[in-house]
Design a protein around this motif. Structure first.
Motif, mmCIF file in Angstrom:
data_model
loop_
_atom_site.group_PDB
_atom_site.id
_atom_site.type_symbol
_atom_site.label_atom_id
_atom_site.label_comp_id
_atom_site.label_asym_id
_atom_site.label_seq_id
_atom_site.Cartn_x
_atom_site.Cartn_y
_atom_site.Cartn_z
ATOM 1 N N LEU A 2 -14.410 -3.841 4.241
ATOM 2 C CA LEU A 2 -13.745 -5.132 4.467
ATOM 3 C C LEU A 2 -14.634 -6.078 5.261
ATOM 4 O O LEU A 2 -15.389 -5.647 6.132
ATOM 5 C CB LEU A 2 -12.444 -4.916 5.257
ATOM 6 C CG LEU A 2 -11.436 -3.968 4.624
ATOM 7 C CD1 LEU A 2 -10.258 -3.768 5.555
ATOM 8 C CD2 LEU A 2 -10.960 -4.520 3.295
ATOM 9 N N GLY A 10 -5.081 4.500 10.494
ATOM 10 C CA GLY A 10 -3.838 5.129 10.041
ATOM 11 C C GLY A 10 -3.424 4.627 8.676
ATOM 12 O O GLY A 10 -4.181 3.961 7.974
ATOM 13 N N PRO A 11 -2.187 4.932 8.285
ATOM 14 C CA PRO A 11 -1.715 4.549 6.963
ATOM 15 C C PRO A 11 -1.672 3.032 6.800
ATOM 16 O O PRO A 11 -1.423 2.294 7.761
ATOM 17 C CB PRO A 11 -0.297 5.123 6.898
ATOM 18 C CG PRO A 11 -0.175 6.056 8.039
ATOM 19 C CD PRO A 11 -1.173 5.643 9.060
ATOM 20 N N ALA A 12 -1.928 2.602 5.588
ATOM 21 C CA ALA A 12 -1.813 1.181 5.256
ATOM 22 C C ALA A 12 -1.377 1.097 3.800
ATOM 23 O O ALA A 12 -1.825 1.897 2.974
ATOM 24 C CB ALA A 12 -3.138 0.464 5.447
ATOM 25 N N ARG A 13 -0.523 0.160 3.505
ATOM 26 C CA ARG A 13 0.018 0.058 2.147
ATOM 27 C C ARG A 13 -0.974 -0.674 1.240
ATOM 28 O O ARG A 13 -0.697 -1.726 0.683
ATOM 29 C CB ARG A 13 1.358 -0.659 2.188
ATOM 30 C CG ARG A 13 2.388 0.161 2.986
ATOM 31 C CD ARG A 13 3.495 -0.702 3.551
ATOM 32 N NE ARG A 13 4.575 -0.860 2.600
ATOM 33 C CZ ARG A 13 5.677 -1.563 2.825
ATOM 34 N NH1 ARG A 13 5.822 -2.204 3.961
ATOM 35 N NH2 ARG A 13 6.613 -1.657 1.919
ATOM 36 N N VAL A 14 -2.137 -0.019 1.109
ATOM 37 C CA VAL A 14 -3.247 -0.652 0.398
ATOM 38 C C VAL A 14 -2.881 -0.921 -1.056
ATOM 39 O O VAL A 14 -3.084 -2.013 -1.579
ATOM 40 C CB VAL A 14 -4.511 0.226 0.490
ATOM 41 C CG1 VAL A 14 -5.661 -0.386 -0.291
ATOM 42 C CG2 VAL A 14 -4.916 0.433 1.944
ATOM 43 N N GLY A 15 -2.312 0.091 -1.714
ATOM 44 C CA GLY A 15 -1.995 -0.041 -3.130
ATOM 45 C C GLY A 15 -0.969 -1.118 -3.401
ATOM 46 O O GLY A 15 -0.918 -1.705 -4.478
ATOM 47 N N GLN A 16 -0.139 -1.432 -2.400
ATOM 48 C CA GLN A 16 0.924 -2.415 -2.622
ATOM 49 C C GLN A 16 0.450 -3.840 -2.363
ATOM 50 O O GLN A 16 0.904 -4.782 -3.004
ATOM 51 C CB GLN A 16 2.113 -2.097 -1.714
ATOM 52 C CG GLN A 16 2.877 -0.898 -2.222
ATOM 53 C CD GLN A 16 3.698 -0.238 -1.135
ATOM 54 O OE1 GLN A 16 3.253 -0.093 -0.014
ATOM 55 N NE2 GLN A 16 4.889 0.169 -1.473
ATOM 56 N N TYR A 17 -0.458 -4.003 -1.428
ATOM 57 C CA TYR A 17 -0.850 -5.360 -1.062
ATOM 58 C C TYR A 17 -2.228 -5.751 -1.584
ATOM 59 O O TYR A 17 -2.575 -6.916 -1.586
ATOM 60 C CB TYR A 17 -0.883 -5.510 0.457
ATOM 61 C CG TYR A 17 0.475 -5.690 1.084
ATOM 62 C CD1 TYR A 17 1.219 -4.596 1.502
ATOM 63 C CD2 TYR A 17 1.016 -6.961 1.248
ATOM 64 C CE1 TYR A 17 2.465 -4.758 2.074
ATOM 65 C CE2 TYR A 17 2.262 -7.133 1.827
ATOM 66 C CZ TYR A 17 2.978 -6.027 2.241
ATOM 67 O OH TYR A 17 4.203 -6.194 2.810
ATOM 68 N N PHE A 18 -3.003 -4.759 -1.970
ATOM 69 C CA PHE A 18 -4.420 -5.007 -2.226
ATOM 70 C C PHE A 18 -4.703 -4.696 -3.675
ATOM 71 O O PHE A 18 -4.417 -3.603 -4.154
ATOM 72 C CB PHE A 18 -5.241 -4.105 -1.309
ATOM 73 C CG PHE A 18 -6.661 -4.520 -1.128
ATOM 74 C CD1 PHE A 18 -7.693 -3.772 -1.651
ATOM 75 C CD2 PHE A 18 -6.972 -5.661 -0.397
ATOM 76 C CE1 PHE A 18 -9.012 -4.153 -1.459
ATOM 77 C CE2 PHE A 18 -8.287 -6.040 -0.204
ATOM 78 C CZ PHE A 18 -9.307 -5.277 -0.736
ATOM 79 N N PHE B 229 -1.114 -5.890 6.633
ATOM 80 C CA PHE B 229 -1.225 -6.948 5.631
ATOM 81 C C PHE B 229 -0.418 -8.193 5.943
ATOM 82 O O PHE B 229 -0.573 -9.207 5.270
ATOM 83 C CB PHE B 229 -0.836 -6.412 4.252
ATOM 84 C CG PHE B 229 -1.812 -5.397 3.733
ATOM 85 C CD1 PHE B 229 -1.587 -4.050 3.914
ATOM 86 C CD2 PHE B 229 -2.968 -5.800 3.093
ATOM 87 C CE1 PHE B 229 -2.499 -3.118 3.456
ATOM 88 C CE2 PHE B 229 -3.882 -4.876 2.622
ATOM 89 C CZ PHE B 229 -3.647 -3.535 2.810
ATOM 90 N N SER C 60 -14.276 -3.128 8.607
ATOM 91 C CA SER C 60 -13.437 -1.929 8.635
ATOM 92 C C SER C 60 -13.363 -1.429 7.199
ATOM 93 O O SER C 60 -13.860 -2.082 6.290
ATOM 94 C CB SER C 60 -12.030 -2.237 9.151
ATOM 95 O OG SER C 60 -12.050 -2.502 10.532
ATOM 96 N N GLN C 65 -5.116 5.137 0.957
ATOM 97 C CA GLN C 65 -3.980 4.412 1.517
ATOM 98 C C GLN C 65 -4.035 4.409 3.040
ATOM 99 O O GLN C 65 -3.005 4.473 3.726
ATOM 100 C CB GLN C 65 -2.662 5.058 1.034
ATOM 101 C CG GLN C 65 -2.492 5.050 -0.469
ATOM 102 C CD GLN C 65 -2.613 3.658 -1.061
ATOM 103 O OE1 GLN C 65 -1.884 2.749 -0.695
ATOM 104 N NE2 GLN C 65 -3.556 3.472 -1.981
#
Lengths: 22, 308, 216
Positions: A2, A10-18, B229, C60, C65
């Motif tokens: 990035l 930690g967890p991040a809702r990558v698939g949902q927002y990205f 996000f 970063s 996920q």
């Protein structure tokens, strides 16, 4: 990789927002 | 009202329009401009125009489209259907400004503020009507910023058209009220049928009025804040309400240009860390300095790792 | 954080035969700075690698996920273990005595340094930097400056070849590393290559030795 620094580990809702695109 | 063109990609702004009544191409017309959704922190802002021949102003008045602000959503819907049925003499067009467009415009490096966005949307719609062959003679619009300046701007932009800018124009001029109904109905639909591009599952759409001081809206914003996000694209993240919540509840994120143009602590700290020009002259003491890395590594931003 | 993003050769991640022979990260004394640096020993101590990080501000990672704050990209590359063993011989060499290697490569601050001696390459290559004697079946080594300088010169020569074949800019002019000239830059002299290569090798040796090598 990035172009910003995210102060979190930690967890991040990558698939949902990205949505990667070529 | 068919908003499928906007729904196809609700991150972008979109123009929607009715057909052009033949009478509008042959007779002198009046045109009203109004907006919907300037204040809310959620959803698009919609600019609408409505136009009809000057000779048919009374017919328009007979449709009883006045006082749109006092109407419920169902009543507005009903009036819009009336307007749509009067397609032999009434035409309309809308510019739907997505919340994403509003936010990015307000936050981009060369700021494009909401008033400028509004002016350009209005001008764009009027030009659209002209390009479609509408014989425009009169334009009526509510104030956005100082009325006289706006009137001058529009008059210069559209010479030969009589421009009237008035506060509360929607209660003075039925054609503006008609435009207001079109804009409000479009916004109502856009928000109610909002498709979240973010795969959030079942998302509660009970967000109250959408205005920042509405407790229901604030509660919705708190519930739908992702710590990494931020917000779904329904939210105008340039609004101070959204920004304040992000600052307190989201994780800090730093960008290379965070300090640019914003002055503040980091800029002044950087100034304090600057050496005096005089320090570059004169003999330097042997500081027992560390050996610098070879340029092969510094040019490639590579460094030795001491620890993970 | 419990994960990092790494680019490494296959040999690092080849499945070990036993659990106790997995690749391990170890901290050893950096021969240039004298401070702790991170290295990696591949499974069963077959090969030594150094760890470098590509590090710029404001980065970063998204990994699957998850988000990872640490935006570094680690590079793991093979390294000659002799560079890490050399400082101990340099220090012991002041006494002028022949000693067993396991009595030379000893470090209170970095006890893991003894693992370097388990690398097959280390013992095989000691002859490049030391004189050797064998008495009663046991080997003894003493630091040799002449041999070391000769060995380092070979390293510099190899580095010069690698710099030329990879078209690395070694001249005084500043040029973006992503800029690719269509014509060969004839302005870069042999001396520039040697100077640059000496600088790179100096990243792995003490300052005094670097100066000696420069004269050599």
């Amino acid at each position: 990789l990035l172009p910003c620094e995210v102060e979190h580990n930690g967890p991040a809702r990558v698939g949902q927002y990205f949505s990667p695109a070529v | 009202m068919d908003l499928s063109a906007f729904e196809a990609d609700n991150s972008r702004s979109c123009r929607l329009a009715s057909g052009i009544p033949e009478a509008c191409r042959t007779e002198a017309c009046c045109l009203g401009i109004d907006e919907a959704g300037r204040g809310p922190v959620l959803g698009p802002m919609v600019y609408g125009i409505c136009f009809c021949p000057v000779s048919m102003k009374q017919r328009l008045q007979d449709l009883k489209v006045a006082d749109s602000k006092t109407l419920s959503e169902e009543e507005r819907e009903r009036l819009f259907r009336k307007l749509d049925k009067a397609k032999d003499f009434v035409g309309w067009a809308l510019q739907v400004l997505s919340p994403n467009t509003i936010s990015t415009s307000m936050l981009q490096r060369v700021k494009y503020n909401l008033n400028a966005l509004s002016h350009d949307a209005a001008i764009g719609l009027v030009q659209y009507a002209l390009d479609c062959g509408v014989q425009l003679k009169e334009v009526y619009v509510d104030t956005v910023g100082p009325a006289d300046k706006y009137q001058d701007k529009l008059s210069q932009r559209f010479p030969g058209v009589e421009v009237t800018v008035r506060p509360k124009a929607d209660s003075l001029f039925p054609i503006v009220s008609a435009a207001s109904i079109c804009a409000k109905v479009a916004r109502d639909h856009a928000v109610k049928d909002w498709q979240f591009v973010e795969e959030l599952g079942e998302t509660e759409m009970q967000y109250g009025s959408g205005y920042p001081n509405d407790p229901k809206t604030k509660a919705w914003l708190s519930q739908h804040l992702d710590p990494v996000f931020g917000y779904p694209q329904l939210v105008r993240f340039s609004w101070s309400t959204a920004r304040t919540l992000l600052q307190s509840k989201a994780v800090p994120v730093h960008w290379d240009d965070d300090d640019d143009g914003e002055g503040g602590e980091k800029a002044s700290a950087a100034k304090q860390n600057c050496s005096s020009v005089l320090s570059y002259y004169g003999r330097k003491k042997n500081e027992g300095a560390k050996r610098l890395p070879h340029r092969y590594f510094t040019e490639r931003a590579l460094e030795t790792v001491g620890d993970l | 954080a419990e994960q990092w993003v790494v680019i490494a050769p296959d040999s690092v991640v080849e499945a070990p035969k036993k659990a106790e022979t997995e690749p391990v990260f170890i901290r050893l004394r950096n021969p240039k700075t004298d401070e702790a640096s991170l290295y990696l020993l591949s499974n069963n101590t077959q090969q030594l690698y150094e760890v470098k990080a590509f590090k710029e501000e404001y980065h970063s990672w998204f990994i699957g996920q998850t988000v990872q704050h640490d935006g570094r990209l680690l590079f793991i590359t093979p390294m000659d273990p002799l560079f890490l063993v050399l400082p101990y011989f340099l220090k012991a060499g002041k006494e002028g005595k022949f000693q067993p290697v396991d009595q030379v490569v000893v470090d209170e601050d970095f006890p893991c340094c003894s693992r370097l001696l388990k690398c097959p390459k280390t013992l095989q290559a000691l002859c490049h930097i030391t004189e050797e004697k064998e008495i009663g079946g046991q080997k003894f080594n003493r630091y040799s400056k002449e041999k070391t300088l000769e060995w380092l010169k070979k390293k510099v020569d190899r580095t010069v070849k690698a710099l030329k074949s990879s078209n690395t800019c070694v001249g005084g002019a500043v040029k973006s590393s992503t800029f690719i000239r269509t014509k060969h830059n004839s302005e870069e002299k042999e001396e520039d290559y040697i100077r640059y290569a000496h600088g790179l090798i100096s990243e792995y040796i003490a300052e005094d030795l670097s100066l000696d090598l420069h004269k050599y």
